[in-house]
Design a protein around this motif. Structure first.
Motif, PDB file in Angstrom:
ATOM      1  N   GLN A  96       0.865  -1.180   0.000  1.00 37.29           N
ATOM      2  CA  GLN A  96       0.000   0.000   0.000  1.00 37.29           C
ATOM      3  C   GLN A  96       0.901   1.228   0.000  1.00 37.29           C
ATOM      4  OE1 GLN A  96      -3.603   0.094   2.565  1.00 37.29           O
ATOM      5  NE2 GLN A  96      -2.819   2.030   3.364  1.00 37.29           N
ATOM      6  N   GLY A  97       1.160   1.767  -1.197  1.00 32.75           N
ATOM      7  CA  GLY A  97       2.083   2.889  -1.303  1.00 32.75           C
ATOM      8  C   GLY A  97       3.480   2.454  -0.901  1.00 32.75           C
ATOM      9  N   ASN A  98       4.063   3.128   0.091  1.00 31.94           N
ATOM     10  CA  ASN A  98       5.411   2.815   0.563  1.00 31.94           C
ATOM     11  C   ASN A  98       5.424   1.931   1.807  1.00 31.94           C
ATOM     12  OD1 ASN A  98       6.899   4.216  -1.427  1.00 31.94           O
ATOM     13  ND2 ASN A  98       6.529   6.159  -0.376  1.00 31.94           N
ATOM     14  N   VAL A  99       4.288   1.309   2.116  1.00 34.06           N
ATOM     15  CA  VAL A  99       4.231   0.437   3.287  1.00 34.06           C
ATOM     16  C   VAL A  99       3.709  -0.941   2.883  1.00 34.06           C
ATOM     17  CG1 VAL A  99       3.814   2.395   4.817  1.00 34.06           C
ATOM     18  CG2 VAL A  99       1.881   1.060   3.974  1.00 34.06           C
ATOM     19  N   ILE A 100       3.960  -1.917   3.737  1.00 35.90           N
ATOM     20  CA  ILE A 100       3.374  -3.244   3.587  1.00 35.90           C
ATOM     21  C   ILE A 100       2.239  -3.356   4.593  1.00 35.90           C
ATOM     22  CG2 ILE A 100       3.743  -5.716   3.696  1.00 35.90           C
ATOM     23  CD1 ILE A 100       5.214  -4.269   1.396  1.00 35.90           C
ATOM     24  N   LYS A 101       1.073  -3.714   4.107  1.00 39.88           N
ATOM     25  CA  LYS A 101      -0.108  -3.872   4.958  1.00 39.88           C
ATOM     26  C   LYS A 101      -0.356  -5.349   5.216  1.00 39.88           C
ATOM     27  CE  LYS A 101      -5.124  -3.006   5.013  1.00 39.88           C
ATOM     28  NZ  LYS A 101      -6.256  -2.424   4.241  1.00 39.88           N
ATOM     29  N   CYS A 102      -0.699  -5.674   6.448  1.00 38.71           N
ATOM     30  CA  CYS A 102      -1.061  -7.044   6.796  1.00 38.71           C
ATOM     31  C   CYS A 102      -2.380  -7.044   7.559  1.00 38.71           C
ATOM     32  CB  CYS A 102       0.009  -7.714   7.649  1.00 38.71           C
ATOM     33  SG  CYS A 102      -0.458  -9.385   8.202  1.00 38.71           S
ATOM     34  N   VAL A 103      -3.331  -7.844   7.087  1.00 37.49           N
ATOM     35  CA  VAL A 103      -4.568  -8.091   7.833  1.00 37.49           C
ATOM     36  C   VAL A 103      -4.453  -9.489   8.427  1.00 37.49           C
ATOM     37  CG1 VAL A 103      -7.073  -8.270   7.745  1.00 37.49           C
ATOM     38  CG2 VAL A 103      -5.890  -6.611   6.278  1.00 37.49           C
ATOM     39  N   ARG A 104      -4.355  -9.547   9.730  1.00 36.43           N
ATOM     40  CA  ARG A 104      -4.146 -10.814  10.441  1.00 36.43           C
ATOM     41  C   ARG A 104      -5.469 -11.258  11.060  1.00 36.43           C
ATOM     42  NH1 ARG A 104       1.228 -12.010  13.797  1.00 36.43           N
ATOM     43  NH2 ARG A 104       1.829 -12.379  11.622  1.00 36.43           N
ATOM     44  N   ARG A 105      -5.817 -12.510  10.823  1.00 40.81           N
ATOM     45  CA  ARG A 105      -7.118 -13.030  11.262  1.00 40.81           C
ATOM     46  C   ARG A 105      -6.925 -14.288  12.113  1.00 40.81           C
ATOM     47  NH1 ARG A 105     -12.318 -12.496   8.671  1.00 40.81           N
ATOM     48  NH2 ARG A 105     -13.717 -14.241   9.077  1.00 40.81           N
ATOM     49  N   TYR A 106      -7.562 -14.320  13.284  1.00 38.36           N
ATOM     50  CA  TYR A 106      -7.536 -15.468  14.183  1.00 38.36           C
ATOM     51  C   TYR A 106      -8.967 -16.030  14.277  1.00 38.36           C
ATOM     52  CZ  TYR A 106      -3.380 -13.005  16.094  1.00 38.36           C
ATOM     53  OH  TYR A 106      -2.187 -12.349  16.274  1.00 38.36           O
ATOM     54  N   THR A 107      -9.140 -17.317  14.049  1.00 35.27           N
ATOM     55  CA  THR A 107     -10.451 -17.960  14.198  1.00 35.27           C
ATOM     56  C   THR A 107     -10.297 -19.122  15.176  1.00 35.27           C
ATOM     57  OG1 THR A 107     -11.022 -17.408  11.909  1.00 35.27           O
ATOM     58  CG2 THR A 107     -12.372 -19.073  13.012  1.00 35.27           C
ATOM     59  N   TYR A 108     -11.112 -19.100  16.228  1.00 37.36           N
ATOM     60  CA  TYR A 108     -10.954 -20.086  17.303  1.00 37.36           C
ATOM     61  C   TYR A 108     -12.137 -21.046  17.347  1.00 37.36           C
ATOM     62  CZ  TYR A 108     -10.661 -22.055  22.009  1.00 37.36           C
ATOM     63  OH  TYR A 108     -10.605 -22.919  23.076  1.00 37.36           O
ATOM     64  N   SER A 109     -11.833 -22.320  17.567  1.00 39.85           N
ATOM     65  CA  SER A 109     -12.873 -23.314  17.812  1.00 39.85           C
ATOM     66  C   SER A 109     -12.410 -24.207  18.962  1.00 39.85           C
ATOM     67  CB  SER A 109     -13.136 -24.157  16.562  1.00 39.85           C
ATOM     68  OG  SER A 109     -11.968 -24.839  16.142  1.00 39.85           O
ATOM     69  N   GLY A 110     -13.319 -24.427  19.906  1.00 41.92           N
ATOM     70  CA  GLY A 110     -12.962 -25.233  21.071  1.00 41.92           C
ATOM     71  C   GLY A 110     -13.731 -24.774  22.289  1.00 41.92           C
ATOM     72  N   GLU A 111     -13.263 -25.172  23.461  1.00 34.00           N
ATOM     73  CA  GLU A 111     -13.903 -24.756  24.707  1.00 34.00           C
ATOM     74  C   GLU A 111     -13.707 -23.252  24.918  1.00 34.00           C
ATOM     75  OE1 GLU A 111     -12.629 -27.037  28.088  1.00 34.00           O
ATOM     76  OE2 GLU A 111     -12.016 -28.712  26.795  1.00 34.00           O
ATOM     77  N   ASP A 112     -14.693 -22.630  25.567  1.00 31.97           N
ATOM     78  CA  ASP A 112     -14.481 -21.243  25.975  1.00 31.97           C
ATOM     79  C   ASP A 112     -13.237 -21.186  26.857  1.00 31.97           C
ATOM     80  OD1 ASP A 112     -16.788 -20.749  24.638  1.00 31.97           O
ATOM     81  OD2 ASP A 112     -17.998 -20.281  26.413  1.00 31.97           O
ATOM     82  N   VAL A 113     -12.400 -20.162  26.643  1.00 35.83           N
ATOM     83  CA  VAL A 113     -11.115 -20.135  27.330  1.00 35.83           C
ATOM     84  C   VAL A 113     -10.807 -18.728  27.828  1.00 35.83           C
ATOM     85  CG1 VAL A 113      -9.868 -19.790  25.164  1.00 35.83           C
ATOM     86  CG2 VAL A 113      -8.656 -20.724  27.122  1.00 35.83           C
ATOM     87  N   SER A 114     -10.161 -18.647  28.985  1.00 32.92           N
ATOM     88  CA  SER A 114      -9.815 -17.361  29.584  1.00 32.92           C
ATOM     89  C   SER A 114      -8.307 -17.151  29.571  1.00 32.92           C
ATOM     90  CB  SER A 114     -10.331 -17.312  31.026  1.00 32.92           C
ATOM     91  OG  SER A 114     -10.040 -16.070  31.625  1.00 32.92           O
ATOM     92  N   LYS A 115      -7.911 -15.912  29.822  1.00 37.50           N
ATOM     93  CA  LYS A 115      -6.500 -15.511  29.978  1.00 37.50           C
ATOM     94  C   LYS A 115      -5.663 -15.723  28.714  1.00 37.50           C
ATOM     95  CE  LYS A 115      -6.513 -16.018  34.987  1.00 37.50           C
ATOM     96  NZ  LYS A 115      -5.837 -16.555  36.181  1.00 37.50           N
TER      97      LYS A 115
END
Length: 712
Positions: A96-115
């Motif tokens: 994007q112009g003079n920069v590199i753009k990154c869209v980072r995506r996290y998708t979680y499946s499993g038990e509800d988790v804390s911390k």
């Protein structure tokens, strides 16, 4: 020698553009083929499964298992299994112009988790402490930290090897690091698209941004909420000299959660030390494009309101006449030069703002107020800067306020003469490189011819006072032992230069240039950052950078030596780092009540981390710099900064000082020491006169220059 220095400075401004390379081992970011930033050897993605001692821990990592290179970008995918479930991970890298753009995506499946904590961390090939986080950390904040370790954040291997701050604390959301390798100075920056953290454990939890020193390298880090201040995890700087606990900023993630974070990387080779952050500023401006003034208060409405309010601060008796620093309910009734009082501003600005008020009343108040303060007492360190209307005595005398007040009186004299003061000097031969890079002399700001008649004023008392003050400070500056502690005396550069133009005294020119040269030597390489430009803080600040900018631009004005213009650009870029380029969402509070738009406002300093309207004062010089450099961005930004600061003006033309965009409050008043209640607050009763005076000062200069947006 100056020409050689200039060539080096110019080379620091040429952006080469960052590139990237993805493999099964992660991602490398390169500048001219040199790796400047790369993912961890442990993995491209990092997820913390637990939280102990106020910080994320028990990290699991993953590298790409699939790479899809397309004509418009590269898609990288992977997955990681934790003890509670599975994370699908995907990055999309594009230029994007003079920069590199990154869209980072996290998708979680499993038990509800804390911390849980998500961490985007990239390592540099060397270790450096030279990082800049706008409005928060300036190459470690050496001066502020030396003057009190609880005043400001710092970053160093010894005292604080980790720094992480909430994104809403950062005016331009990036962390930039400057380093030298194989004799070449480079810089690299990690920018983020700021956002609250999805599934945040605490109310109003945001992503954080910072840096870390470890394993002989420096890393740039974006996390889902972890904070660390001066080697204390789970704490934030919350008051002028204190911090508060801000713990448990982890995520509580549910099955099916999708979390996304956008970040950018910029990089450039630098011609010298101290210029690395400039490419990051350019990149931030390109990313956020903070140039639209649509929907912001109108220029004319702002000036009318500020003029209206200024009339309420004017007091006159048989013994004095002038503008009070404090509101009526305040116990002190002082008329104050410079800094917070700015009692001489109306004497200059009213001469150019007659269309906004009653010209005859304005003329009388100009004459009387400047006649009175031109009678300020002199003492062994210059002249007194405050008049107590109760005791009828002059007091105080800090050089910073003397310089600012003297500048305003000289500007009033110049305006009253009805001519643009110019020294009689032989023009230097044009520099062909300068002509190629910048605009010609024809783009110099020209004074606008007013359709209103010039005020009939007697400047005899003003000139006698100004000559005496200029002479005093020129003699002091030219002494061999002149060695001010901070950048505060940089404010003398502009009045000494203007005094030279008005009175033709070569001594004043010599002193003005000494000020500029002295502070360039101290600050251009950023080993010592501009600091000490206020009276209530003792560290790096935008006012210190403003003192340098004004001094350098004035030196260019009286010499036309382009090296001073480049010094001015450096100081201007430091000032711009304090300018908010994105709209910070506000929680319920006085700012949200007013649909506050933070774009164009300025953060104060790493010590006082709220917003204020101070930046409006240097909008004319920013506009002028835009003309001189043929840089349209500065022209647009000047308008945005002036007009956005017209928000929050009430029906009386009044406006407060402290806008709390982050978890910081300058005072505890009414807050019950609850750090979670700070953000979104607004101290609207603290209405010292500078808040009005700076608008009048800036608008008068913009009117003189004929700035395009003053005509709308």
């Amino acid at each position: 020698m100056k020409r050689i220095i200039f060539l080096l400075l110019v080379s620091a401004l040429v952006a080469s553009g960052v590139d990237f390379k993805v493999s099964s081992k992660g991602v490398d970011f390169l500048d001219e083929g040199e790796v400047v930033l790369q993912s961890s050897e442990k993995g491209l993605w990092a997820i913390a499964q637990d939280w102990k001692n106020d910080k994320p821990c028990d990290f699991v990592y993953a590298n790409p298992s699939k790479i899809d290179v397309r004509f418009d970008g590269t898609i990288v995918e992977g997955e990681v299994k934790t003890n509670k479930g599975k994370w699908l991970l995907k990055d999309i890298y594009t230029r994007q112009g003079n920069v590199i753009k990154c869209v980072r995506r996290y998708t979680y499946s499993g038990e509800d988790v804390s911390k849980v904590s998500l961490q985007n961390e990239f390592f540099m090939p060397v270790q450096t402490e030279k990082i800049l986080i706008p409005a928060v950390v300036y190459y470690g904040n050496p001066s502020g930290y030396k003057n009190g370790p609880d005043r400001v954040p710092t970053f160093s291997k010894t005292n604080s090897p980790d720094v992480l701050f909430e994104e809403h604390r950062i005016s331009m959301p990036f962390v930039c690091a400057e380093f030298e390798k194989n004799g070449v100075v480079r810089s690299v920056a990690l920018h983020t698209l700021p956002s609250p953290a999805s599934y945040g454990n605490i109310k109003d939890q945001w992503w954080s941004l910072g840096a870390s020193l470890k394993d002989g390298k420096t890393s740039l880090v974006s996390t889902s909420g972890a904070v660390v201040y001066n080697n204390k995890w789970g704490r934030v700087k919350s008051l002028q000299r204190e911090s508060h606990k801000y713990p448990d900023t982890y995520l509580n993630v549910k099955n099916g959660a999708v979390i996304q974070k956008t970040f950018y990387v910029s990089a450039s080779k630098c011609g010298r030390q101290g210029a690395g952050f400039m490419q990051a500023v350019d990149a931030s401006l390109d990313i956020f494009q903070p140039y639209s003034a649509v929907g912001m208060p109108k220029y004319e409405d702002i000036v009318k309101a500020k003029y209206k309010f200024s009339r309420t601060r004017y007091h006159e008796t048989n013994e004095y006449a002038g503008y009070l620093k404090f509101p009526e309910f305040f116990r002190l009734k002082d008329i104050v030069f410079g800094w917070c009082g700015q009692a001489a501003v109306c004497g200059y600005s009213y001469q150019h703002l007659q269309r906004f008020g009653n010209p005859e009343e304005m003329r009388e108040r100009v004459q009387k107020s400047l006649d009175f303060i031109s009678g300020a007492e002199f003492f062994e360190n210059g002249f007194r800067t405050a008049y107590d209307t109760k005791t009828k005595k002059w007091k105080r005398g800090e050089v910073l306020s003397q310089a600012q007040g003297l500048q305003n009186i000289l500007m009033a004299i110049k305006s009253a003469r009805g001519q643009e003061a110019k020294p009689v000097v032989k023009s230097k031969a044009k520099n062909t490189l300068f002509d190629a890079l910048f605009s010609s002399d024809s783009s110099e700001p020209k004074q606008k011819k007013s359709s209103l008649p010039k005020m009939q004023l007697n400047t005899q008392k003003w000139e006698a006072f100004a000559r005496k003050a200029c002479d005093f400070h020129a003699d002091r500056v030219l002494k061999d032992d002149w060695s001010p502690k901070s950048t505060n005396e940089g404010f003398l550069g502009a009045p000494l230069a203007l005094g030279y133009k008005l009175f033709g005294d070569e001594k004043l020119k010599k002193a003005s240039l000494k000020v500029a040269d002295y502070y360039a030597k101290r600050h251009i390489d950023m080993r010592e950052v501009y600091w000490g430009g206020t009276l209530d803080a003792k560290g790096e600040d935008k006012e210190g950078a403003w003192a340098g900018f004004q001094a350098f631009l004035s030196a260019y004005d009286i010499t036309k030596d382009v090296v001073y213009l480049d010094y001015a650009k450096h100081a201007a870029y430091v000032m711009l780092t304090y300018t908010v380029v994105w709209k910070i969402d506000m929680p319920a509070g006085r700012l949200a009540d007013n649909a506050f738009n933070s774009i164009g406002w300025t953060a104060v300093s790493p010590q006082n981390e709220h917003l204020d309207v101070y930046g409006v004062l240097y909008t004319p010089q920013l506009y002028k710099l835009g003309l001189l450099l043929n840089d349209n961005r500065f022209l647009k930004l000047s308008e945005v900064m002036f007009r956005t600061c017209g928000q929050l003006v009430d029906e009386n033309g009044s406006q407060g000082e402290q806008m709390q965009q982050t978890n910081f409050a300058q005072h505890r008043v009414g807050l019950n020491d609850d750090v979670y209640s700070f953000r979104g607050g607004y101290v609207e009763r603290w209405t010292v006169f500078w808040i009005t005076a700076h608008f009048l000062n800036a608008s008068a200069q913009l009117e003189e220059m004929g700035a395009s947006f003053t005509k709308n």
